[in-house]
Write a protein that holds these residues in place. Structure first.
Motif, PDB file in Angstrom:
ATOM      1  N   ILE A 142       0.837  -1.194   0.000  1.00  0.00           N
ATOM      2  CA  ILE A 142       0.000   0.000   0.000  1.00  0.00           C
ATOM      3  C   ILE A 142       0.868   1.238   0.000  1.00  0.00           C
ATOM      4  O   ILE A 142       0.535   2.263  -0.543  1.00  0.00           O
ATOM      5  CB  ILE A 142      -0.926   0.010   1.242  1.00  0.00           C
ATOM      6  CG1 ILE A 142      -2.119  -0.886   0.967  1.00  0.00           C
ATOM      7  CG2 ILE A 142      -1.363   1.406   1.598  1.00  0.00           C
ATOM      8  CD1 ILE A 142      -3.185  -0.804   1.989  1.00  0.00           C
ATOM      9  N   ARG A 143       2.014   1.093   0.625  1.00  0.00           N
ATOM     10  CA  ARG A 143       2.840   2.264   0.760  1.00  0.00           C
ATOM     11  C   ARG A 143       4.289   1.834   0.567  1.00  0.00           C
ATOM     12  O   ARG A 143       4.742   0.864   1.149  1.00  0.00           O
ATOM     13  CB  ARG A 143       2.641   2.787   2.197  1.00  0.00           C
ATOM     14  CG  ARG A 143       3.098   4.144   2.496  1.00  0.00           C
ATOM     15  CD  ARG A 143       3.697   4.103   3.875  1.00  0.00           C
ATOM     16  NE  ARG A 143       4.694   3.056   3.909  1.00  0.00           N
ATOM     17  CZ  ARG A 143       4.607   1.990   4.635  1.00  0.00           C
ATOM     18  NH1 ARG A 143       3.618   1.800   5.433  1.00  0.00           N
ATOM     19  NH2 ARG A 143       5.560   1.059   4.592  1.00  0.00           N
ATOM     20  N   GLU A 183      -5.635   4.868   3.495  1.00  0.00           N
ATOM     21  CA  GLU A 183      -5.848   3.425   3.513  1.00  0.00           C
ATOM     22  C   GLU A 183      -5.446   2.847   4.867  1.00  0.00           C
ATOM     23  O   GLU A 183      -4.491   3.307   5.497  1.00  0.00           O
ATOM     24  CB  GLU A 183      -5.050   2.761   2.386  1.00  0.00           C
ATOM     25  CG  GLU A 183      -5.752   2.949   1.042  1.00  0.00           C
ATOM     26  CD  GLU A 183      -4.842   2.692  -0.143  1.00  0.00           C
ATOM     27  OE1 GLU A 183      -5.182   1.837  -0.959  1.00  0.00           O
ATOM     28  OE2 GLU A 183      -3.796   3.352  -0.232  1.00  0.00           O
ATOM     29  N   THR A 572      -9.056 -14.549  -2.615  1.00  0.00           N
ATOM     30  CA  THR A 572      -8.830 -13.644  -3.737  1.00  0.00           C
ATOM     31  C   THR A 572     -10.081 -13.466  -4.574  1.00  0.00           C
ATOM     32  O   THR A 572     -10.150 -12.571  -5.402  1.00  0.00           O
ATOM     33  CB  THR A 572      -7.735 -14.185  -4.670  1.00  0.00           C
ATOM     34  OG1 THR A 572      -7.947 -15.579  -4.806  1.00  0.00           O
ATOM     35  CG2 THR A 572      -6.371 -13.912  -4.122  1.00  0.00           C
ATOM     36  N   SER A 587     -10.904  -1.911   0.851  1.00  0.00           N
ATOM     37  CA  SER A 587     -10.870  -1.754  -0.602  1.00  0.00           C
ATOM     38  C   SER A 587     -10.117  -2.941  -1.200  1.00  0.00           C
ATOM     39  O   SER A 587      -9.487  -3.712  -0.478  1.00  0.00           O
ATOM     40  CB  SER A 587     -10.134  -0.466  -0.963  1.00  0.00           C
ATOM     41  OG  SER A 587      -8.760  -0.628  -0.658  1.00  0.00           O
ATOM     42  N   LYS A 588     -10.177  -3.045  -2.506  1.00  0.00           N
ATOM     43  CA  LYS A 588      -9.487  -4.151  -3.168  1.00  0.00           C
ATOM     44  C   LYS A 588      -7.996  -4.174  -2.789  1.00  0.00           C
ATOM     45  O   LYS A 588      -7.419  -5.208  -2.496  1.00  0.00           O
ATOM     46  CB  LYS A 588      -9.658  -3.989  -4.685  1.00  0.00           C
ATOM     47  CG  LYS A 588      -9.172  -5.175  -5.455  1.00  0.00           C
ATOM     48  CD  LYS A 588      -9.508  -5.061  -6.932  1.00  0.00           C
ATOM     49  CE  LYS A 588      -8.898  -6.249  -7.658  1.00  0.00           C
ATOM     50  NZ  LYS A 588      -9.064  -6.195  -9.089  1.00  0.00           N
ATOM     51  N   ARG A 589      -7.396  -2.983  -2.802  1.00  0.00           N
ATOM     52  CA  ARG A 589      -5.973  -2.885  -2.467  1.00  0.00           C
ATOM     53  C   ARG A 589      -5.698  -3.253  -1.012  1.00  0.00           C
ATOM     54  O   ARG A 589      -4.726  -3.930  -0.695  1.00  0.00           O
ATOM     55  CB  ARG A 589      -5.495  -1.454  -2.718  1.00  0.00           C
ATOM     56  CG  ARG A 589      -4.301  -1.360  -3.646  1.00  0.00           C
ATOM     57  CD  ARG A 589      -4.232   0.008  -4.263  1.00  0.00           C
ATOM     58  NE  ARG A 589      -3.826   1.014  -3.292  1.00  0.00           N
ATOM     59  CZ  ARG A 589      -2.581   1.533  -3.226  1.00  0.00           C
ATOM     60  NH1 ARG A 589      -1.657   1.125  -4.059  1.00  0.00           N
ATOM     61  NH2 ARG A 589      -2.302   2.472  -2.349  1.00  0.00           N
ATOM     62  N   GLU A 590      -6.584  -2.787  -0.148  1.00  0.00           N
ATOM     63  CA  GLU A 590      -6.403  -3.103   1.276  1.00  0.00           C
ATOM     64  C   GLU A 590      -6.517  -4.614   1.515  1.00  0.00           C
ATOM     65  O   GLU A 590      -5.767  -5.191   2.300  1.00  0.00           O
ATOM     66  CB  GLU A 590      -7.440  -2.358   2.128  1.00  0.00           C
ATOM     67  CG  GLU A 590      -7.148  -0.863   2.265  1.00  0.00           C
ATOM     68  CD  GLU A 590      -8.304  -0.105   2.920  1.00  0.00           C
ATOM     69  OE1 GLU A 590      -8.037   0.906   3.584  1.00  0.00           O
ATOM     70  OE2 GLU A 590      -9.482  -0.519   2.755  1.00  0.00           O
ATOM     71  N   ALA A 592      -5.976  -7.047  -0.743  1.00  0.00           N
ATOM     72  CA  ALA A 592      -4.820  -7.721  -1.342  1.00  0.00           C
ATOM     73  C   ALA A 592      -3.578  -7.527  -0.473  1.00  0.00           C
ATOM     74  O   ALA A 592      -2.765  -8.440  -0.306  1.00  0.00           O
ATOM     75  CB  ALA A 592      -4.579  -7.184  -2.747  1.00  0.00           C
ATOM     76  N   SER A 593      -3.446  -6.315   0.096  1.00  0.00           N
ATOM     77  CA  SER A 593      -2.255  -6.058   0.914  1.00  0.00           C
ATOM     78  C   SER A 593      -2.238  -6.989   2.121  1.00  0.00           C
ATOM     79  O   SER A 593      -1.187  -7.454   2.532  1.00  0.00           O
ATOM     80  CB  SER A 593      -2.224  -4.604   1.371  1.00  0.00           C
ATOM     81  OG  SER A 593      -3.170  -4.383   2.392  1.00  0.00           O
ATOM     82  N   ASP A 596      -1.035 -10.431   1.191  1.00  0.00           N
ATOM     83  CA  ASP A 596       0.405 -10.429   0.994  1.00  0.00           C
ATOM     84  C   ASP A 596       1.164 -10.388   2.327  1.00  0.00           C
ATOM     85  O   ASP A 596       2.125 -11.118   2.539  1.00  0.00           O
ATOM     86  CB  ASP A 596       0.777  -9.215   0.135  1.00  0.00           C
ATOM     87  CG  ASP A 596       2.068  -9.465  -0.594  1.00  0.00           C
ATOM     88  OD1 ASP A 596       2.112 -10.447  -1.367  1.00  0.00           O
ATOM     89  OD2 ASP A 596       3.042  -8.712  -0.365  1.00  0.00           O
TER      90      ASP A 596
END
Ligand code: ADP
Ligand code: MG
Length: 726
Positions: A142-143, A183, A572, A587-590, A592-593, A596
């Motif tokens: 994310i960052r 985020e 997923t 969110s989708k990114r949150e 997925a993060s 990971d």
């Protein structure tokens, strides 16, 4: 420290145990006076805040109304004055990064006054927002590191408190932690978002049942924490325990837990003294700890609070873990929170009791005649549907390398998620499915057969200790949570998936009634019937440990994600992404993060264990084995020289094991030297399929050596010593 000296030190710690500090005195200061003494809670706020500010803060806490930043200055001043009166020199924004741990950044109240002196300052802005450097916390992409900004934001719904240290105290402020883009980098932000979603959907359902202006609905949580306490001398003599939190070596002791004499047994004096102090510290912090007892394994215990608002309960649970570890030290003990510190005996979990409530109602309270209680049945059915549709998410929420040792090992629920409803409720839902419900099976009274004992009311359902997700009378108990884990993760999943099901139920009912309340009964019957048809396969009241269930579950199409890697990999699907996005929880990114981060964490955990196994076996165990081998060889030579026929069986055995150990270590080293390339998932699979088995092979041989090598040469404290010298 050598095994022998650790043992001597531990024995003397037990036999000459004297409290380090003067004994606690609950006569002079009764527990009720201590409770909440260090919390900036309701009573203190009412006393110290201007009336309007107090009301605004309470409305945010109790009704979920938006916080007006204008109140922050007044709250900050009152908080600072109160904290300084309690000896505080610093304040800390406390947050909960994705490591699952508690993080805190401390700042002094003092600022230079420009005239060579200093004044104590704490503004609303400082209360509301902090800015710890976020670059050293996991963000899962994310960052990137050079974009280091991270913000902590005051969570007004979880009370601030004072943490004591012999050298001063600190004002602690629970906060959410997010990136410069807003985020979530933590466990609290999604939890708060999920509570908000749950409230909204639950209120819709309550309105359908005639509650015109329902109170705020919140999730409640009561986590039961299991843990081990062992003498600290042993802990520091075992690098595996100190670094990995679990023993990577250790032969099975002659006595384990097979006598079943631990559970609820009398608590040893030093341990009880430690528990009393843990509880007193937690009382001060307003953590309502209630239950303590011996657990199943030797030296294993449990502490459980009274349930609370789930967000507060999650913060309090972190305090429970910290306090257990902190106070244990004072008593010469080490608190082990790992899910499986010792092979061959039970590990530790954290049963998460969960329900939904308003200020005045528990929405999962069935009452005496649940078949009449449509509102309860709707909430209960919504949970059933949620768990069936999202079993994968629940499974993943409790997946980590350490919990892998527990789930499915016939001491904790299997990795297959199912629901235990109990006889009475199952019967009711079956009646509903057939077309209409008329009665509840009466639990009746329980008679013990002794006239002097009173008849006892019986619960409507027995317990089922093998179920991962059990209805226990007025709440669900999620039993797969691990003892090291933050409860926030599982809570986020529960709240979100149940919000989704409540949304479904409310929409279905609204479709049928179209605002006509007289059609409510029929509409409810219809939706409950539908839920039963589609989701009853999630109900299982039998023995979850049995082979037969595993086969049956497969037939029913229930997922069986055996380990963390498979579990995280399964999160997923587009449906999951949509679900979290719809309720604005992640969110989708949150999302997925998180996958990971958790997979990467798995790799790090196994890598650490692998490296530790290598170093302890090479540098500590093998040398001991060589020495013993040498001794045996010398003895054999001497005996032979004396003209006596010798038997070199033991020497042969030891030599064979030494060879075996060397070989196993070479294999482990190879597995560990694997080059980093490819996806995190690929790495995680390598650690699971190559490193983990290689590590176990080393242990297998080393443990056999432990049963042969002379006790005075064996370098590590044994299971027997660690578990029974207390
Ligand atoms: P058990 O017999 O399951 O070991 P414990 O007394 O150790 O029971 O723990 C039960 C936990 O369940 C306690 O933390 C209790 O407060 C909690 N609990 C009870 N009712 C609710 C509820 N409505 N919502 C959430 N948790 C609850
Ligand atoms: Mg319990």
């Amino acid at each position: 420290m050598k095994s022998n000296s650790a043992r001597q030190a531990a024995i003397s710690a037990v036999t000459s145990y004297k409290p380090q500090t003067p004994p606690l005195n609950f006569l002079d200061t009764p527990a009720k006076d201590i409770f909440g003494a260090n919390v900036f809670g309701n009573a203190i706020m009412r006393e110290r805040l201007p009336k309007a500010v107090y009301k605004a803060v309470q409305a945010t806490i109790n009704k979920g109304t938006k916080l007006d930043p204008i109140v922050a200055d007044a709250v900050a001043t009152a908080m600072k004055d109160w904290a300084i009166e309690k000896g505080a020199t610093h304040y800390a924004h406390v947050f909960f990064p994705l490591t699952g741990q508690t993080a805190e950044k401390h700042d002094s109240f003092l600022s230079p006054d420009g005239k060579g002196g200093a004044i104590a300052e704490f503004s609303g802005a400082q209360l509301i927002q902090g800015e710890p450097d976020a670059s050293s916390f996991p963000s899962g992409g994310i960052r990137v590191t050079f974009e280091a900004r991270g913000y902590t934001a005051w969570d007004v719904t979880s009370p601030a408190y004072i943490l004591e240290n012999p050298n001063g105290t600190t004002l602690c402020i629970p906060t959410a932690f997010c990136s410069w883009t807003g985020e979530a980098l933590d466990k609290k932000t999604p939890l708060l978002r999920s509570m908000q979603a749950l409230n909204k959907q639950a209120q819709r359902v309550l309105k359908l049942f005639g509650h015109n202006d329902p109170d705020m609905v919140f999730a409640t949580a009561g986590p039961e924490q299991e843990y081990f306490l062992i003498d600290r001398n042993f802990y520091y003599a075992r690098p595996d325990l100190t670094i990995a939190g679990r023993t990577l070596f250790g032969a099975e002791p002659p006595k384990g837990q097979e006598f079943e004499d631990q559970y609820f047994g009398a608590i040893p004096e030093r341990v009880l003294a430690c528990m009393l102090e843990v509880e007193r510290e937690l009382f001060k912090l307003g953590v309502p700890v209630k239950t303590r007892h011996n657990e199943v394994a030797p030296s294993q215990y449990e502490i459980a609070p009274v349930y609370e608002n789930a967000n507060v309960a999650a913060d309090h649970q972190q305090l429970v873990m910290l306090t257990l570890q902190r106070v244990a030290q004072k008593y010469g003990l080490a608190c082990l929170l790992h899910e499986k510190p010792f092979a061959g005996i039970n590990g530790s979990g954290k049963h998460l009791n969960w329900s939904l409530a308003t200020e005045s109602m528990n929405l999962l309270e069935p009452g005496d005649t649940p078949h009449d209680n449509m509102q309860f049945l709707v909430f209960c059915a919504a949970v059933m549907r949620a768990v069936h549709l999202n079993a994968v998410l629940l499974r993943a929420s409790v997946a980590n390398a350490s919990n892998d040792h527990r789930l499915g090992a016939n001491e904790a629920p299997p990795a297959i998620i199912s629901i235990f409803l109990g006889e009475q409720l199952t019967d009711i839902f079956e009646q509903i499915e057939k077309g209409g419900v008329k009665s509840s099976k009466s639990p009746g009274k329980l008679t013990v057969g002794v006239d002097t004992l009173p008849p006892l009311p019986r619960h409507a359902g027995d317990r089922n200790r093998t179920s991962p997700f059990a209805f226990t009378g007025n709440r669900f108990e999620f039993r797969a949570v691990g003892s090291t884990q933050s409860i926030a993760g599982p809570l986020v999943i529960l709240n979100t998936i149940v919000a989704d099901s409540l949304d479904y139920v409310a929409s279905e009912i609204e479709k049928t009634t179209k605002g006509d309340a007289s059609k409510l009964n029929a509409a409810v019957q219809k939706v409950l019937q539908q839920i039963m048809k589609e989701h009853k396969v999630i109900i299982f009241n039998g023995d979850n440990y049995s082979e037969a269930w595993h086969k049956e579950a497969e037939k029913r199409g229930l997922p069986n994600l055996r380990d963390s890697v498979d579990s995280h990999a399964a999160v997923t699907g587009a449906d999951f992404v949509k679900l979290f996005a719809k309720f604005k929880v992640l969110s989708k990114r949150e999302l997925a993060s998180r996958q990971d981060i958790y997979l990467e964490r798995y790799c790090k955990d196994i890598a650490t264990e692998g490296k530790l196994t290598l170093s302890v076996a090479r540098k500590t165990i093998l040398p001991a084995a060589y020495r013993y081998q040498h001794e045996l060889a010398l003895t054999a030579g001497a005996v032979k020289a004396a003209g006596v026929e010798t038997d070199t069986d033991t020497l042969a055995k030891v030599s064979k094991l030494v060879d075996g150990l060397e070989g196993a270590l070479d294999n482990l080293e190879k597995a560990l030297s694997h080059e980093a390339s490819g996806s995190t998932l690929k790495h995680a699979k390598h650690f699971r399929d190559e490193v983990f088995p290689a590590m176990n092979a080393v242990r297998g041989v080393a443990d056999k050596l432990e049963t042969l090598v002379s006790d005075d040469l064996w370098p590590l404290p044994s299971y027997q010593e660690m578990l029974f010298i207390k």
